[in-house]
Design a protein around this motif. Structure first.
Motif, PDB file in Angstrom:
ATOM      1  N   TYR A 166       0.839  -1.210   0.000  1.00  0.00           N
ATOM      2  CA  TYR A 166       0.000   0.000   0.000  1.00  0.00           C
ATOM      3  C   TYR A 166       0.876   1.264   0.000  1.00  0.00           C
ATOM      4  N   GLU A 167       1.922   1.233   0.853  1.00  0.00           N
ATOM      5  CA  GLU A 167       2.830   2.398   0.928  1.00  0.00           C
ATOM      6  C   GLU A 167       3.566   2.588  -0.398  1.00  0.00           C
ATOM      7  N   LYS A 168       3.918   1.468  -1.037  1.00  0.00           N
ATOM      8  CA  LYS A 168       4.630   1.555  -2.321  1.00  0.00           C
ATOM      9  C   LYS A 168       3.793   2.286  -3.360  1.00  0.00           C
ATOM     10  N   GLN A 169       2.481   2.011  -3.353  1.00  0.00           N
ATOM     11  CA  GLN A 169       1.597   2.682  -4.320  1.00  0.00           C
ATOM     12  C   GLN A 169       1.577   4.193  -4.084  1.00  0.00           C
ATOM     13  N   ILE A 170       1.493   4.571  -2.803  1.00  0.00           N
ATOM     14  CA  ILE A 170       1.453   6.011  -2.481  1.00  0.00           C
ATOM     15  C   ILE A 170       2.775   6.675  -2.862  1.00  0.00           C
ATOM     16  N   ALA A 171       3.878   5.991  -2.545  1.00  0.00           N
ATOM     17  CA  ALA A 171       5.195   6.628  -2.662  1.00  0.00           C
ATOM     18  C   ALA A 171       5.820   6.505  -4.049  1.00  0.00           C
ATOM     19  N   LYS A 172       5.181   5.731  -4.934  1.00  0.00           N
ATOM     20  CA  LYS A 172       5.796   5.399  -6.217  1.00  0.00           C
ATOM     21  C   LYS A 172       6.327   6.639  -6.950  1.00  0.00           C
ATOM     22  N   ARG A 173       5.431   7.603  -7.225  1.00  0.00           N
ATOM     23  CA  ARG A 173       5.813   8.800  -7.989  1.00  0.00           C
ATOM     24  C   ARG A 173       6.794   9.678  -7.192  1.00  0.00           C
ATOM     25  N   LEU A 174       6.555   9.758  -5.868  1.00  0.00           N
ATOM     26  CA  LEU A 174       7.420  10.594  -5.022  1.00  0.00           C
ATOM     27  C   LEU A 174       8.848  10.080  -5.010  1.00  0.00           C
ATOM     28  N   LEU A 175       8.976   8.741  -4.910  1.00  0.00           N
ATOM     29  CA  LEU A 175      10.328   8.171  -4.850  1.00  0.00           C
ATOM     30  C   LEU A 175      11.100   8.411  -6.141  1.00  0.00           C
ATOM     31  N   VAL A 176      10.374   8.377  -7.289  1.00  0.00           N
ATOM     32  CA  VAL A 176      11.029   8.668  -8.579  1.00  0.00           C
ATOM     33  C   VAL A 176      11.641  10.066  -8.525  1.00  0.00           C
ATOM     34  N   GLU A 177      10.835  11.048  -8.065  1.00  0.00           N
ATOM     35  CA  GLU A 177      11.313  12.440  -7.992  1.00  0.00           C
ATOM     36  C   GLU A 177      12.497  12.579  -7.030  1.00  0.00           C
TER      37      GLU A 177
END
Length: 655
Positions: A166-177
């Protein structure tokens, strides 16, 4: 909640600054080489106050506290203990609190004022955020912990971050940045910085590379980037990384235009535009254009240096030294408790990659410590144990930086080197001046008398606009000539005072030699010697670059340099903005200072200057926490043989 710029997230005590006015730890323990037993804690000396110290010393065995260990070697926990105290002794915080409570006593107020200064906020411990922000943790780390990590450790943290689905889905785009931005900072070689580093403490090269990382981060395509000397403050090792970054900007589909003097960057360019042939009035022509190999075939000055027809020669022999200054135990910022010997009477160059601690060593420790010794004034020096050496050999120390030579728009080279006084005297002696009663002051644009009253000698008028930037217009009364019409009627050999001020230094020297004004010529000569012959005598100092300002200061010392008093000169990257040809002139000026018995210390990355040093002090191996070690000392030949030295590796080819 996680931003100290937001009143909601900022620590309520320090309002997000991280500092408050309180008891300054550096004043309480001014000399960190002393142990607690040797009275490292300043307020606990003397008859009445030593009771507090004895309490700690006599009980130390009960909680295993090392009273004979120098203060700087104590662990963070042990230092905390001194401040917070325990059941056996009263800590410094309580000690000062007691003084506060009894501040109706004059001696307590005096005592408190002695130790007051900027200090870390006691509530957020300098982290700037309110305490609640630290309750939120990801992988056991708070946001404050992360911004305190060097970027290279931060990169590892985000690569190995452990999240559920669940956390991975939320953080996916943020982690890329996050990962992209951190990788850009790593690419430009800034992985040793921490994210909460104060921008005022960055070197010029570091700030410029952060701007570059920002441009990379925006991933624009079809843009034109114009960079003005991006290699300033960069070691050859860092320049290699910079070139990769510039090429990747180009490969994304952008146009990259660089104003540059660095040989390696020229070699990587697809097209070089060479302007010359000389500087100032003798320049402004397109002398050559083409690829690096096409430029080599041309006859321009740049080409002659690139293909070896002209060169900055390696000195036949190095100067030897007997006298020196030694700094022991330098440990400010990232310096790792090093002992450094600075030779006198020779040209010493401090080298090392960007962020290795060069400026800290020279600017923060050597310069203020020497000022204190020689002139009994100066800023507070960084942490070091002691300074020893041949102080009788030097009378004063001069720090020649790249700050503008004058704050006012009326300051200019000719007034800075004091040649304008003689020129005004010359005009006051003219026949027409005597008839009209003009004195030297009538030829000054700084005082009333001869200057144009409308623009007060500025030559232009500032029109304030309500919603837009102010506009500068040439003065209508004097047409930008700065003086009254009557004063401009006074001529020396057909030239009025305005004509003289608009001459370049080269033209002025030729003019004054022709009319036998040796005193003026002697004062202008050093400006020509340091390669500033193209600058106008009356050119406003605000239009001069940092490197030009630095060379005007150098020229003014060459004028004064004939005095008996020997000085120690400290230069911070004097080759900034200099072509090979100018570096040659700069080295000649250094030789002139050394011949007069002065000593020179230079912080530098330019290999052409480094190879001409008599002595090199090389710091490294990396920047930030992996720097601050003394890697190599000796002549350029000796340093080039030392395997550990990064500078030595690049120096080999030059020698």
């Amino acid at each position: 909640l996680f931003s100290f710029n937001n009143p909601y997230g900022a620590c309520p005590v320090c309002e997000g600054y991280g500092n408050i006015i309180g008891i300054d730890a550096e004043l309480v323990v001014p000399n960190t080489t002393l142990s607690i037993y040797e009275n490292a804690i300043f307020p606990w000396r003397g008859e009445s106050m030593s009771w507090f110290r004895d309490e700690l010393v006599n009980n130390a065995y009960k909680f295993d506290f090392p009273i004979h260990k120098p203060y700087y070697q104590l662990s963070e926990d042990q230092k905390e203990l001194i401040w917070n105290g325990n059941t056996y002794f009263q800590g410094l915080n309580d000690f000062f609190k007691e003084l506060e409570e009894k501040n109706y006593k004059i001696q307590n107020r005096v005592m408190l004022s002695r130790y007051r200064g900027k200090t870390k906020c006691y509530s957020c411990k300098g982290k700037r955020l309110r305490i609640e922000a630290s309750y939120v943790k990801i992988n056991e780390k708070t946001v404050s912990d992360l911004v305190d990590l060097p970027i290279k450790h931060l990169v590892t943290f985000f690569k190995n971050i452990d999240l559920d689905l669940y956390e991975k889905q939320i953080a996916k785009r943020l982690l890329v940045e996050i990962n992209n931005r951190l990788s850009f900072l790593t690419e430009v070689g800034l992985d040793y910085l921490t994210l909460n580093r104060n921008s005022a403490t960055l070197s010029g090269g570091e700030s410029q590379r952060i701007n570059l990382a920002t441009s990379l981060g925006s991933s624009l395509v079809g843009s034109m980037y114009i960079l003005d000397e991006p290699s300033i403050g960069l070691h050859p090792k860092d320049t290699e990384r910079l070139i990769k970054v510039l090429l990747s900007l180009r490969d994304l589909g952008n146009t990259v235009i660089v104003v540059e003097h660095d040989e390696d960057i020229m070699k990587s360019a697809d097209m070089i535009i060479d302007i010359g042939p000389e500087a100032g009035t003798l320049g402004g022509h397109l002398v050559a254009q083409g690829t690096y190999y096409e430029i080599l075939k041309s006859t321009s000055l740049t080409a002659k240096y690139l293909n070896g027809d002209l060169e900055i020669t390696v000195p036949k022999k190095r100067r030897l030294f007997k006298n020196f200054i030694e700094i022991k135990g330098a440990r400010e910022n990232n310096l790792q408790n090093i002992d450094v010997t600075f030779p006198l009477d020779v040209l010493t160059v401090i080298t090392g990659v960007s962020g290795s601690g060069k400026s800290t060593l020279v600017k923060k420790i050597l310069f203020p410590a020497m000022q204190k010794k020689l002139e009994n004034v100066g800023e507070k020096a960084g942490q070091f144990t002691e300074i020893t050496g041949s102080f009788s050999q030097i009378k004063h120390i001069e720090y020649v930086d790249q700050n503008p030579i004058g704050r006012s728009s009326r300051s200019n080279p000719v007034t800075y080197i004091k040649a304008y006084d003689d020129i005004r005297e010359l005009y006051a002696r003219e026949k027409l001046s005597k008839i009209r009663g003009y004195q030297a002051k009538h030829f000054s644009f700084n005082v009333d008398g001869g200057r144009c009253e409308t623009c007060k000698g500025e030559g232009s008028i500032n029109v304030e606009m309500v919603f837009m930037a102010d506009v500068q217009l040439p003065c209508e009364t004097c047409s930008g000539k700065r003086f009254k019409k009557e004063v401009l009627e006074v001529a020396f050999e057909g030239k009025n005072i305005h004509d003289i001020l608009t001459m370049t230094i080269d033209d002025a020297i030729a003019f004054f030699i022709a009319h036998k004004q040796t005193k003026i010529t002697q004062k202008l000569q050093p400006l020509q010697d340091v390669g500033l012959g193209y600058v106008q005598l009356g050119q406003s100092s605000s239009t001069l670059s940092g490197g030009e300002a630095q060379r005007i200061k150098l020229a003014s010392f060459l004028v004064k340099g004939a005095t008996k008093d020997k000085a120690l000169f400290v230069f911070d990257e004097p080759t900034t903005g200099l072509h090979f040809h100018d570096i040659k002139k700069l080295l000649a000026s250094f030789d002139a200072l050394l011949e007069k018995g002065h000593s020179i210390i230079v912080i530098e990355h330019n290999l052409d200057l480094i190879k001409c040093a008599d002595w090199i002090i090389d710091l490294g191996p990396e920047g930030g926490e992996n720097g601050g070690k003394l890697l190599a000392v000796g002549t350029p030949e000796q340093v080039a043989k030392i395997k550990e030295s990064v500078t030595g590796k690049y120096l080999k080819d030059k020698l």
